[in-house]
Scaffold this motif. Structure first.
Motif, PDB file in Angstrom:
ATOM      1  N   LYS A 138       0.837  -1.199   0.000  1.00  0.00           N
ATOM      2  CA  LYS A 138       0.000   0.000   0.000  1.00  0.00           C
ATOM      3  C   LYS A 138       0.874   1.251   0.000  1.00  0.00           C
ATOM      4  O   LYS A 138       2.010   1.239   0.487  1.00  0.00           O
ATOM      5  CB  LYS A 138      -0.913   0.011   1.231  1.00  0.00           C
ATOM      6  CG  LYS A 138      -2.047  -1.011   1.160  1.00  0.00           C
ATOM      7  CD  LYS A 138      -3.153  -0.686   2.143  1.00  0.00           C
ATOM      8  CE  LYS A 138      -4.350  -1.602   1.934  1.00  0.00           C
ATOM      9  NZ  LYS A 138      -5.509  -1.232   2.776  1.00  0.00           N
ATOM     10  N   ARG A 168      -4.346   3.353  -1.812  1.00  0.00           N
ATOM     11  CA  ARG A 168      -5.419   3.521  -0.831  1.00  0.00           C
ATOM     12  C   ARG A 168      -5.639   4.963  -0.419  1.00  0.00           C
ATOM     13  O   ARG A 168      -6.414   5.254   0.495  1.00  0.00           O
ATOM     14  CB  ARG A 168      -5.158   2.647   0.391  1.00  0.00           C
ATOM     15  CG  ARG A 168      -3.790   2.782   1.035  1.00  0.00           C
ATOM     16  CD  ARG A 168      -3.622   3.955   1.959  1.00  0.00           C
ATOM     17  NE  ARG A 168      -4.222   3.720   3.255  1.00  0.00           N
ATOM     18  CZ  ARG A 168      -4.323   4.630   4.199  1.00  0.00           C
ATOM     19  NH1 ARG A 168      -3.871   5.865   3.978  1.00  0.00           N
ATOM     20  NH2 ARG A 168      -4.869   4.361   5.357  1.00  0.00           N
ATOM     21  N   ASP A 202      -7.937   0.789  -3.927  1.00  0.00           N
ATOM     22  CA  ASP A 202      -8.591   0.490  -2.648  1.00  0.00           C
ATOM     23  C   ASP A 202      -9.663   1.545  -2.378  1.00  0.00           C
ATOM     24  O   ASP A 202      -9.443   2.486  -1.611  1.00  0.00           O
ATOM     25  CB  ASP A 202      -7.539   0.481  -1.536  1.00  0.00           C
ATOM     26  CG  ASP A 202      -8.113   0.117  -0.164  1.00  0.00           C
ATOM     27  OD1 ASP A 202      -9.343   0.015  -0.040  1.00  0.00           O
ATOM     28  OD2 ASP A 202      -7.316  -0.060   0.774  1.00  0.00           O
TER      29      ASP A 202
END
Length: 364
Positions: A138, A168, A202
């Motif tokens: 991430k 994300r 995400d």
């Protein structure tokens, strides 16, 4: 900055039949019943390629639910056996990796709070040497592209070739409707620098609310992301963590059905027309840069006048005037307000930099 990664294509380690990868499951594995029921419903919807669940949950403050830990891993394995889907979890330290591999977890991901610390990432990379498991990274909490790439490079140098990124969103001091600001430009630059790197969107952590999930997910697909990782819970409003951003498996299935997957390339019938339009865009971009260069020449003259008359480079009233007037001009031209605002903030800051540079030179 030049960057390159020796990685295997996504299709070599998971079969999505040409569709975007979908990773779905609850934010946290709370109970065995909750995990199995959610996983079964996700499987029945038929859209997911991988099950996800939070086993260890890093929380901002102590006292919040921080996951069930190792006790939840057998539940995840039971869900894997029941559905036939591979499973993915977040790991934050070498012990997590050891336990995940012991129980047979198929895919690991590294969270935003871990990616931000190169020492932590290196510990994980060292623990993964010789391990043939896909790892998704991430983006760091703060909008730092080099930090994100650095984490990917550390893992790749440790021999992880089944590698991907998860976008994300980023923490932002400014209040927006999203939980984390997408800052799409950073992910686009990542894809530009590392075109062979799979990038997964995400929407759950970017949106933070169910109402915005579709919007964010569609934007990710419009940007040709390789897939989505989305949180889904049998009873979202009763979830022990991040209830507001989770969907039931049925609602998620409907949302994914409604999303449009764009073509990656164009047919020959469209190519010539596209090239004509792109040529016009190229010409306009050159004109934009020529206009900007002419503006900066005037800024230099302004700086010389300020220097010779001992006037400060930054004038707050002028800055406000520029933003207000340009906002009005942009509105009359049907331009997005945010575009105009951010553009002229950048232009003005560059003007201040140039003026400061000129004013510190000795006049002839």
């Amino acid at each position: 900055m030049n960057a390159s990664l020796d990685i295997q294509p996504l299709s070599s380690w998971i079969n999505t039949e040409g569709k975007p990868l979908v990773i779905a499951g609850p934010c946290s594995a709370e109970t065995e019943e909750q995990m199995l029921e959610t996983a079964t419903q996700i499987k029945e919807e038929g859209f997911a390629h991988v099950l996800r669940a939070g086993i260890w949950k890093p929380r901002t403050r102590p006292g919040s639910f921080e996951g069930m830990g190792e006790a939840a891993l057998p539940w995840l394995m039971a869900a894997k056996k029941e559905t036939g889907l591979p499973v993915a979890i977040e790991v934050a330290n070498p012990q997590h990796i050891e336990l995940a591999l012991k129980y047979g977890v198929d895919i690991l991901w590294i969270g935003a709070r871990t990616t931000v610390n190169p020492f932590n990432v290196q510990e994980l990379a060292d623990a993964l040497k010789g391990v043939d498991v896909p790892v998704l990274v991430k983006n760091p909490v703060n909008p730092d592209l080099q930090l994100w790439i650095g984490a990917l490079e550390r893992l790749n140098q440790a021999g992880v070739t089944k590698l991907g990124a998860i976008h994300r969103g980023f923490s932002n001091a400014q209040e927006t409707k999203f939980r984390n600001s997408p800052m799409w430009n950073i992910a686009i630059e990542l894809k530009t620098l590392l075109p062979n790197l799979p990038v997964i969107g995400d929407p759950s952590h970017m949106a933070g609310k169910r109402a915005y999930l579709y919007e964010v997910a569609q934007r990710a697909l419009d940007l040709n992301y390789d897939g989505l990782i989305i949180e889904s819970h049998r009873e979202p409003d009763k979830a022990w963590s991040d209830a507001a951003q989770q969907l039931t498996p049925a609602a998620l299935g409907q949302m994914l059905h409604d999303l449009h997957v764009r073509k990656e390339s164009y047919g020959s019938d469209y190519q010539s027309q596209l090239e004509v339009v792109r040529g016009k865009i190229d010409n306009l971009d050159r004109e934009l840069l020529e206009t900007l260069a002419a503006r900066m020449s005037l800024v230099e003259k302004l700086a010389e006048y300020k220097r010779d008359n001992n006037v400060a480079a930054y004038q707050v009233d002028r800055f406000r005037e520029v933003l207000e007037t340009r906002a009005g001009w942009g509105k009359s031209l049907n331009l997005y307000p945010n575009l105009v605002d951010e553009l002229f903030k950048l232009v003005h800051m560059e003007s201040i930099r140039k003026q400061t540079e000129v004013m510190n030179q000795v006049s002839a």
